[in-house]
Each structure stands twice: as structure tokens, then as C-alpha cells.
Design an enzyme around this catalytic site. Structure first.
Site, PDB file in Angstrom:
ATOM      1  N   GLY A 142      38.215   5.546   0.128  1.00  0.00           N
ATOM      2  CA  GLY A 142      39.476   6.021  -0.452  1.00  0.00           C
ATOM      3  C   GLY A 142      39.359   7.202  -1.393  1.00  0.00           C
ATOM      4  O   GLY A 142      40.353   7.567  -2.035  1.00  0.00           O
ATOM      5  N   CYS A 169      30.001  14.457   6.258  1.00  0.00           N
ATOM      6  CA  CYS A 169      28.991  14.774   5.233  1.00  0.00           C
ATOM      7  C   CYS A 169      27.634  14.809   5.931  1.00  0.00           C
ATOM      8  O   CYS A 169      26.735  14.018   5.650  1.00  0.00           O
ATOM      9  CB  CYS A 169      29.025  13.809   4.055  1.00  0.00           C
ATOM     10  SG  CYS A 169      28.782  12.094   4.441  1.00  0.00           S
TER      11      CYS A 169
HETATM   12  C1  LIG Z   1      32.952   9.031   5.937  1.00  0.00           C
HETATM   13  S1  LIG Z   1      33.811   7.579   5.660  1.00  0.00           S
HETATM   14  C2  LIG Z   1      35.322   8.187   4.980  1.00  0.00           C
HETATM   15  C3  LIG Z   1      35.227   8.481   3.506  1.00  0.00           C
HETATM   16  C4  LIG Z   1      36.587   8.586   2.853  1.00  0.00           C
HETATM   17  N1  LIG Z   1      37.442   9.564   3.510  1.00  0.00           N
HETATM   18  C5  LIG Z   1      36.496   8.911   1.387  1.00  0.00           C
HETATM   19  O1  LIG Z   1      36.598  10.088   1.013  1.00  0.00           O
HETATM   20  O2  LIG Z   1      36.301   7.989   0.591  1.00  0.00           O
HETATM   21  C6  LIG Z   1      34.320   7.086   7.254  1.00  0.00           C
HETATM   22  C7  LIG Z   1      35.176   5.850   7.268  1.00  0.00           C
HETATM   23  O3  LIG Z   1      35.673   5.689   8.597  1.00  0.00           O
HETATM   24  C8  LIG Z   1      35.738   4.317   8.908  1.00  0.00           C
HETATM   25  N2  LIG Z   1      35.787   4.184  10.371  1.00  0.00           N
HETATM   26  C9  LIG Z   1      34.765   4.023  11.237  1.00  0.00           C
HETATM   27  N3  LIG Z   1      35.233   3.970  12.483  1.00  0.00           N
HETATM   28  C10 LIG Z   1      36.579   4.112  12.407  1.00  0.00           C
HETATM   29  C11 LIG Z   1      37.620   4.135  13.358  1.00  0.00           C
HETATM   30  N4  LIG Z   1      37.360   4.003  14.663  1.00  0.00           N
HETATM   31  N5  LIG Z   1      38.877   4.269  12.923  1.00  0.00           N
HETATM   32  C12 LIG Z   1      39.150   4.401  11.598  1.00  0.00           C
HETATM   33  N6  LIG Z   1      38.200   4.371  10.649  1.00  0.00           N
HETATM   34  C13 LIG Z   1      36.933   4.243  11.054  1.00  0.00           C
HETATM   35  C14 LIG Z   1      34.504   3.759   8.239  1.00  0.00           C
HETATM   36  O4  LIG Z   1      34.642   2.366   8.028  1.00  0.00           O
HETATM   37  C15 LIG Z   1      34.449   4.562   6.946  1.00  0.00           C
HETATM   38  O5  LIG Z   1      35.132   3.880   5.932  1.00  0.00           O
END
Ligand SMILES: C[S@@+](CC[C@H](N)C(=O)[O-])C[C@H]1O[C@@H](n2cnc3c(N)ncnc32)[C@H](O)[C@@H]1O
Length: 472
Positions: free
Chosen positions: A295, A410
Site C-alpha cells: 500500500g 523494482c
Molecule cells: C511490487 S508489489 C506492489 C507494491 C505496492 N504497489 C506498494 O507500493 O506498496 C506487488 C504486489 O502485487 C501483488 N500481486 C501478485 N500477483 C498479483 C495479481 N495477479 N493481481 C494483483 N496483485 C498481485 C503482490 O501480492 C504484491 O503485493
């Protein structure tokens, strides 16, 4: 040798010996014990060092200089593991694979102190041998003593020359060893930088150093100047909301507890801001964060949306991470949904701006996750790149014609960055925008149209951002 007690409580020191000379310092000091217990949790339970150590420090009431020492030793040792193991292997008369795990943890801790700190060698060796003796007895202590004494034979530079591949014939392998990165990660950096020389050396060196803490002031609630004054930090060079702190536990800071600010790498702030800065004709009210957990960017977007009158939908697949998003966006115009971003059930063409902060290898944030570089495998890349393509394709379906998508990871790995964007743009007909214009005043952004940030150039994580427009 077998591994013994795995309790996370501090070990009791040896009973004091009767002696007539100067009194010996306590055999096991709490900072080193906490560092050692952290390394053990990482090895045995696949734990994250930066989640384990703060809890140990709190439970054991380790503060101040002891806490700083424990942090330096635990994170530094975890980060440098590949280099330390190469040196230890050269100093051990048996393969490291045959050394008991608990002894190996202590040897790594000792070797780190010898090679990468100013702790006097006799203190580094004696304190490590004491740790081993307290837990595993004098046989193991004798072995640790012999190995570490051999490590004292050279400094870090000398050992690198001895254990690294030849710099002339294998520059990437040499720099990988010198800066404690797995070779395949150094190779991925080299390909992204287009260099096996000085830029690669600088990138790996910056990635091998302790990062500053980055905070983001919440737009509409607190300015970067105010946050810097409250925390004693410095206003960040590029993000209008960013503040840098040299060190410390940001959870202790009042503005973070009061939700006036959040811990967030400046590069992450810039990528979320780029989505909001991209030029857009027509309405600009409905924003979507398609991969929102935990988040960080959803909170920044939500605060900006509150100021501009927009609303944000935040999608996250993992329910426990969606819960973290809910906590981080309390009071903001953000609706959190648990769904797979590839099949979210949200209205096609329903959004003006969409962020895809896709799951990735995290090779761009290795500084902040001490052990991560040794855990990730080259085989992780292909399945993630497939998922990234699917999520970006879904985002281009969810944005309205003429709307903007920011694809962010990232990681600088080309298969996760330009490989994904070029492929999806070709298949969907999306227009690739010059993303550099949405990173005003940030230098060294290369030839575009995407943006790749780097620790050695920008002081940020190695974030990648590409802006795309759905054809009108
Ligand atoms: C790089 S992190 C995002 C970080 C977030 N935007 C932040 O700034 O705190 C990617 C996120 O995508 C979620 N995720 C993985 N596969 C997904 C999917 N098919 N649909 C939606 N979310 C997904 C993961 O659980 C993870 O929380």
C-alpha cells in the site's frame, strides 16, 4: 558437530572463572548474539533479517550503540554472504557444505567483522569464538578459531584478489565477488547498464552499502520541509515529498506513527508521481492501482487524489496484503478490493490512470533486503515476466482510450523491464510515452523512452518506470 539449542533468548554467559589477573569481559555480548540469532533465523526459517532483528532488539531491550552494532553486523553479514563464504572456504580445511550450520553462521559473522568493519581483529576473533564455545563447545570453538585466524591473514582487498575470478578475463565475475553479488545478478545489472566497467562497479558498490531511510510526507498533510524539521532529516533531491534520514528505526518516528509520513524509497515516490504527472486529455478522476499491497504507492496516490478530487481503486491478490493496503489508506479516497489483477471484474475502459507496480524479482531493492540477493534464482525471472505481461495487458484493457498506464518494477532486469513493455506495446498497439518528462529535474535518465533509476546515480532503489497510452 551438530546444531544445538535454537532458542532465540540470549545465551547465559559462562560462569565466571576464578582467576587472579584482569577480569575477562563477558563471554557473549548481546549485540553479537542478536546478530547471530538473526543470521540463524534467515538460514533455518527463510526469515527476513529486517523483520527478525528489530523484534529481537525490542524483546532483549538492546538499544543505542549495541542496537546499531547488532544491525550493522546482522545486515552486513547477510548482504556479504557470497564473498564471506568464498574467503571462509579458502581458510577451512573442510568444505563449507560439511560445516555445521550454526558454526557457519558464526564464521560468517566473524569474517564480516574482520573484513568489513574496524573492529580490532583480536576482538572479532575472540568474540566469535566465545559465541561458538558458549553454544557448541570447545571443539567447534577451536575450529572457528583456526579458520578465523587464517582470515586475519589478509584484508578484504587482498582476499578479493585471491578468491575472485580474473578481472581481465571475467570482469563481471570479478565485480560480483568484490561487491558481494551473485554473478547472475551482476550480469543482469551489466546488461541493463550496457557496461561491464565503471558504471557496473559503481552500481554494485552502491548496492552493497547500507541505504539511507527514505520517508514520504503525506501530500495535503505535511510538507517535506516540515517532515525534515520534525525528523532531523534532509529534504530529498527529487521527490517533492521525500526526506532522507541517515539511519534509525523509522517506526519510532512520531510523524510516521501519526500517519503524516510513511517509509517509502524516493524512487517509488517518483514512479507513483509519474503516473499522476503524465499528460492526459479529458476527465482525470478515476485512478486504479492494480497491484497495491502493501500500500505504499496506494497511500501516496490516495493522498494526491484527495487533493485533486480523484478516487482510487486498489486491487491486491493476497488478502493479508490487501489488509495492509486498507490500513495504509485509512481516511483517503481509496477503495481496496481483493482480486487477481488479470481478472479483476472491474469495468474495461473504466479508469483514466492505472498503475501496474508488478510483482518482480526485487533485484532493484537488494540494498534494503539484506539476504534477498542470495535467495533469488535466475529461474524466478521467466514466470514473473509472464505474470508482468499479463498484468500490463489487463491494465491497458482497464484504462480508457487515451488514458495512461504506468508500468513499474523494482528491478532493472531487462526481461522484467523493456522486454515486457516492448512486447505488450507491440501486441496491444499501446503508445510508449517519453517517461523522462514525468521525472522533472532527475539527471542521468538515459535515452528513454522509459526511466531506469539507480542507487549509484540517484540514491534510490533501481526502479523502472514506463508510461504507456491506450490509443484513443
Ligand atoms: C511490487 S508489489 C506492489 C507494491 C505496492 N504497489 C506498494 O507500493 O506498496 C506487488 C504486489 O502485487 C501483488 N500481486 C501478485 N500477483 C498479483 C495479481 N495477479 N493481481 C494483483 N496483485 C498481485 C503482490 O501480492 C504484491 O503485493
Amino acid at each position: 558437530m551438530t546444531e544445538r539449542s535454537r532458542s532465540s533468548r540470549p545465551r547465559r554467559p559462562h560462569p565466571p572463572r576464578r582467576r587472579t589477573g584482569p577480569v575477562r569481559p563477558p563471554a557473549v555480548d548481546p549485540a553479537r548474539q542478536a546478530a547471530l540469532d538473526t543470521l540463524r533465523a534467515v538460514r533455518q526459517r527463510d526469515a527476513y533479517a529486517n523483520l527478525v532483528l528489530p523484534g529481537l532488539l525490542r524483546d532483549r531491550r538492546i538499544t543505542g550503540r549495541d542496537a546499531a552494532l547488532a544491525t550493522e553486523l546482522a545486515y552486513g553479514t547477510a548482504r556479504a554472504q557470497g564473498l564471506l563464504d568464498a574467503v571462509l572456504a579458502a581458510c577451512s580445511d573442510r568444505p563449507l557444505s560439511e560445516v555445521d550450520g550454526a558454526v557457519l553462521d558464526a564464521l560468517r559473522l566473524g569474517a564480516y567483522q574482520l573484513l568489513r568493519t574496524r573492529i580490532p581483529p583480536h576482538a572479532a576473533v575472540a568474540s566469535t569464538v566465545d559465541l561458538v564455545r558458549a553454544e557448541l563447545g570447545s571443539g567447534a570453538a577451536g575450529f572457528a578459531n583456526a579458520v578465523l585466524r587464517r582470515v586475519t591473514g589478509q584484508d578484504e582487498a587482498g582476499w578479493v584478489e585471491e578468491v575472485a575470478p580474473d578481472e581481465e578475463t571475467d570482469p563481471v565475475g570479478y565485480l560480483a565477488m568484490a561487491h558481494a553479488h551473485p554473478r547472475w545478478v551482476a550480469q543482469a545489472f551489466a546488461e541493463a547498464l550496457g557496461s561491464r566497467g565503471e558504471p557496473l562497479r559503481s552500481a554494485l558498490a552502491a548496492d552493497d552499502a547500507r541505504p539511507a531511510v527514505h520517508l514520504a510526507a503525506r501530500p495535503g498533510e505535511c510538507s517535506a520541509d516540515e517532515l525534515a524539521a520534525m525528523t532531523g532529516g534532509d529534504v530529498a533531491p527529487y521527490s517533492p515529498y521525500g526526506v532522507h534520514l541517515e539511519a534509525g528505526d523509522p517506526g519510532d518516528l512520531e510523524p510516521v506513527r501519526e500517519r503524516l509520513a510513511a517509509v517509502q524509497d524516493e524512487g517509488s515516490q517518483l514512479c507513483a508521481l509519474a503516473l499522476t504527472r503524465a499528460p492526459l486529455d479529458g476527465p482525470d478522476e478515476r485512478w486504479l492501482d492494480l497491484c497495491a499491497g502493501p500500500g505504499g504507492k496506494a497511500a501516496l496516490l490516495g493522498a494526491l487524489a484527495a487533493v485533486s478530487g480523484a478516487e482510487v481503486d486498489a486491487v491486491e491478490k493476497a488478502p493479508h496484503r490487501a489488509e495492509l493496503v486498507r490500513k495504509s489508506v485509512t481516511g483517503l479516497p481509496v477503495t481496496v478490493r481483493v482480486a487477481d489483477g488479470r481478472d479483476s471484474g472491474l469495468p474495461p475502459g473504466g479508469y483514466d490512470r492505472v498503475l501496474v507496480d508488478a510483482p518482480c524479482t526485487g533485484l532493484g531493492a537488494l540494498r534494503r533486503r539484506p539476504e534477498a540477493r542470495w535467495r533469488r534464482q535466475p529461474s524466478d525471472v521467466a514466470p514473473l515476466a509472464r505474470l508482468q505481461r499479463e498484468l500490463l495487458t489487463a491494465a491497458l484493457d482497464l484504462v480508457r482510450p487515451g488514458g495512461v498506464v504506468a508500468y513499474v518494477v523494482c528491478s532493472p532486469h531487462l526481461a522484467e523491464t523493456v522486454g515486457v513493455v516492448a512486447d505488450v506495446a507491440r501486441r496491444t498497439g499501446a503508445e510508449r510515452l517519453d517517461t523522462r518528462g514525468c521525472f522533472p529535474d532527475v539527471p542521468d535518465l538515459g535515452a528513454g523512452p522509459h526511466v531506469q533509476l539507480w542507487p549509484h546515480l540517484h540514491g534510490t532503489d533501481a526502479m523502472f518506470c514506463a508510461l504507456l497510452r491506450r490509443p484513443a
